[in-house]
Write a protein that holds these residues in place. Sequence first.
Motif, PDB file in Angstrom:
ATOM      1  N   ARG A 360       0.839  -1.218   0.000  1.00 36.86           N
ATOM      2  CA  ARG A 360       0.000   0.000   0.000  1.00 36.86           C
ATOM      3  C   ARG A 360       0.867   1.258   0.000  1.00 36.86           C
ATOM      4  O   ARG A 360       0.612   2.214  -0.756  1.00 36.86           O
ATOM      5  CB  ARG A 360      -0.898   0.015   1.231  1.00 36.86           C
ATOM      6  N   THR A 448      -4.573  -6.605  -2.393  1.00 36.49           N
ATOM      7  CA  THR A 448      -4.065  -5.294  -1.965  1.00 36.49           C
ATOM      8  C   THR A 448      -3.297  -4.622  -3.090  1.00 36.49           C
ATOM      9  O   THR A 448      -3.449  -3.413  -3.336  1.00 36.49           O
ATOM     10  CB  THR A 448      -3.164  -5.461  -0.730  1.00 36.49           C
ATOM     11  N   SER A 452      -4.719  -1.277  -4.971  1.00 32.22           N
ATOM     12  CA  SER A 452      -3.900  -0.057  -4.892  1.00 32.22           C
ATOM     13  C   SER A 452      -3.505   0.433  -6.274  1.00 32.22           C
ATOM     14  O   SER A 452      -3.546   1.649  -6.551  1.00 32.22           O
ATOM     15  CB  SER A 452      -2.655  -0.335  -4.046  1.00 32.22           C
TER      16      SER A 452
END
Length: 636
Positions: A360, A448, A452
């Motif tokens: 992230r 993730t 992102s």
Amino acid sequence: MKTRDTVHAEESAEVEVLIADAAKFDGISKQIKASLGRLEGGSQLVKNALKPVYSNTQGLQVMNDNIDKILNAIDKMLGQNEDKGREERIIRAGPERVGLPDYLASLKRVDRALSQMSSTNLRFNQQAIGDFNELLAEGDSQLQALFRSTLAENVQPVEPLHYITKNLPFPGLPQERVSKLGSIDSFLSSTAARDTSYNSRESSSIRIYVEMRGAYLSGSLHNLSAASISTSKRKASDEIYHQGTSGIGTYASGVEGMFSTEFKNISAIFSREDCGLAFEATCRMALAEFAKTLRELNMHIKSNLATDCFLAYEIVEIVTNVGYRIDELSGQLKLPFADALKPVRETAKSSLAELIEDVRRRVSSMQILPQDGSAIPFTSEIMTRLQTMTLYPQSIASIMISLGDGNWHSGASANSTSSTSLPSIRSFDVGADSSQILAHYMMDTVETLLTSLDAKARVLLKSKSISGVFVANNVAVIDRMIRSSDISTILASSSSASAKIESWRKKGTSAYLESWREPCSALMDVQYTNRGARPPSGSNGLVDSAAVIKQLGSKDKDSIKEKFKIFNTSFEELSAKHKSLQMERDVRSLLAREVQAMIEPLYARFWDRYHEIDKGKGKYVKYDKGSLSAQLAALG
């Protein structure tokens, strides 16, 4: 008549005689009773008179026995005093001059004599007891010196790498020295057990052995410790740690080999009751340095967690196995190894959450993305991380099960099984399938990453179509790296993994196809069912384009011409843009098929109806169905 009187008179005379005899016997009986009474009284007097004599006789017998014992003890002491000179000459000469067997035999005789004298309280013994204690103390001292000098012949540190690389057994103590040391320890440990003033469980021989062999182990392993640290740091800061490049594996092999050999030495020298104590104490110094090395490596790992967490996994796997094998051999050191490993293990557990957070953080910090929609190297880097995890199945499985499914979210890993906080209930699910937990972790990482990247692409890329190609390219890289590695086997345990990846592929495809809606919309026309008969068809059932055009008004004809012009322009622009974008081979093929499936049916229908709008001049109808199909096929 006369005869009867005569008989009566004779019987009466006999009766009188009997009566007289009875009276006589009665008197005799009374005399006998009187005599018995006098006899009983006399015997009582005799008994009372003899009782003190009997008691005195018993006392004299006990005294006589004690005197005999004292005389015997005096004889023995005199004999021991006579032997004292001989034993003193032997003991003061030392074991090396008289020979260890004779020396030990002399000490045992002194020890036995001392025990016998100590069991009596005679003042006469006190001086002899003192002399014998002095002899025994000197004998102990000389045996300790001999024990030390014997060990000193084999305490020069060795180079473990020589034995590891050539697969040679580590050198132990020679058998003759082991026998010699064992004989010395047998006596020294017995005197240590007798000496109640000494509080430690360790005999003097154990203390000497620990001091000398402990330093030998620590000195021999020192270079491996230094090499472990230097090799672990010898790489670029942004380079992922490669399995086996650290010297920690060699260091652990050296520890295991030397500890195992040392346990064999100790088992042959010391008694079974003392083996564990001697082994643990001997290894203590080397284990302390090993733990220090792991702490230093842990600091390095924590400062480079994203790239060196794999070193932590390797250390967990190596040290855990070494600890279990040594414990299986000796029954010792399992807890010291676990304590040494604990900092690295905690770092390994916390790394799982940190790696996801690193995804992230790094995507969020990106300032530019490829404007041609190509996949970024960061995606390959993340997938390489996941591929590298599969190289450490034992440590990853252990960490995953202790952590618990999903506990890497929101920093839960830091608290899952820490000794300073309560663990999550899920972390106690020891029956959990570690592969399934790892599959969930890997998919969380992939989700993730793609989430992102998608969010960042919407901000930094010019159009939705480029964003779609960008997502599709990264999905293709992810899918390819999954299929080409053991990740595919792990994800097979998760029923939703392939569905999630496919959903992201469709999302990227859908975003790209948004830009093709403009040429599609140009191929839409309006047909009125209440304006006359249906346009005639040809002999083969196809629509007669000339007839359709003939029925159109001038405005409708102009609209059809404009639609062809719009389609031509938009299609050519999109085709050129499609070819200019960087796509993974399977992505280009997939998007070309999707575009063809979208455009070709619409154009074929539109062309069938209106291609006669420019009577074959090609001014408006630039492509026939065949040429358009070829153009679409060229997109792949």
